[in-house]
Design a protein around this motif. Sequence first.
Motif, mmCIF file in Angstrom:
data_model
loop_
_atom_site.group_PDB
_atom_site.id
_atom_site.type_symbol
_atom_site.label_atom_id
_atom_site.label_comp_id
_atom_site.label_asym_id
_atom_site.label_seq_id
_atom_site.Cartn_x
_atom_site.Cartn_y
_atom_site.Cartn_z
ATOM 1 N N SER A 54 0.844 -1.206 0.000
ATOM 2 C CA SER A 54 0.000 0.000 0.000
ATOM 3 C C SER A 54 0.880 1.257 0.000
ATOM 4 C CB SER A 54 -0.988 0.000 1.163
ATOM 5 O OG SER A 54 -0.308 -0.047 2.386
ATOM 6 N N ASP A 55 2.015 1.229 0.702
ATOM 7 C CA ASP A 55 2.962 2.347 0.640
ATOM 8 C C ASP A 55 3.510 2.505 -0.778
ATOM 9 O OD1 ASP A 55 2.605 2.725 3.360
ATOM 10 O OD2 ASP A 55 4.523 1.804 3.925
ATOM 11 N N TYR A 56 3.769 1.367 -1.435
ATOM 12 C CA TYR A 56 4.263 1.389 -2.806
ATOM 13 C C TYR A 56 3.250 2.055 -3.738
ATOM 14 C CZ TYR A 56 5.310 -0.294 -7.492
ATOM 15 O OH TYR A 56 5.547 -0.361 -8.836
ATOM 16 N N LEU A 57 1.979 1.663 -3.631
ATOM 17 C CA LEU A 57 0.950 2.253 -4.483
ATOM 18 C C LEU A 57 0.843 3.754 -4.248
ATOM 19 C CD1 LEU A 57 -1.826 -0.477 -4.328
ATOM 20 C CD2 LEU A 57 -0.256 0.009 -6.226
ATOM 21 N N HIS A 58 0.916 4.173 -2.993
ATOM 22 C CA HIS A 58 0.878 5.607 -2.672
ATOM 23 C C HIS A 58 2.102 6.315 -3.264
ATOM 24 C CE1 HIS A 58 1.513 9.206 -0.127
ATOM 25 N NE2 HIS A 58 0.206 9.323 -0.311
ATOM 26 N N TYR A 59 3.278 5.713 -3.142
ATOM 27 C CA TYR A 59 4.511 6.266 -3.718
ATOM 28 C C TYR A 59 4.370 6.450 -5.225
ATOM 29 C CZ TYR A 59 9.291 6.079 -5.563
ATOM 30 O OH TYR A 59 10.449 6.322 -6.264
#
Length: 140
Positions: free
Chosen positions: A129-134
């Motif tokens: 989820s952090d990756y998608l936000h990034y």
Amino acid sequence: MQQSPTIGRIIDLPKMLDRRGNLTVAEQLKDIPFNVSRVYWVYDVPGGESRGGHAHRHCREFIVAVSGSFTVTLTDGKQRHTYLLNHPYQGLLVDTDIWRTLEDFSSGAVCLVLAEDPFLEEDYIRDYSDYLHYMETKGK
């Protein structure tokens, strides 16, 4: 298996056939499009386990199944491609900002990774989820 230069690319390495045993060579900036700063390998992966599960902000990697086989699934948050690695004379080039998961390791599989950068924890994105936000914020 599908290939996309934005998600991953299989690169065939030179294969020298010899009745005494074959030889494959990989040279930085020739066969692999970056300077190699780190080399590591993954082995003895128990059945049903996966490796990877992260992305790199800067470090490119070249992944080779030097023994056995495994699958590598790459995604940029929109496209997803799965590659079967099972030839020691081929490798998968993984660019920056690509999430990777390695699964389905055969018995005795050895995964060799040639990495562009030394280990730096800050380069890793370890939560999807952090990756998608990034990736969302990077595209703006």
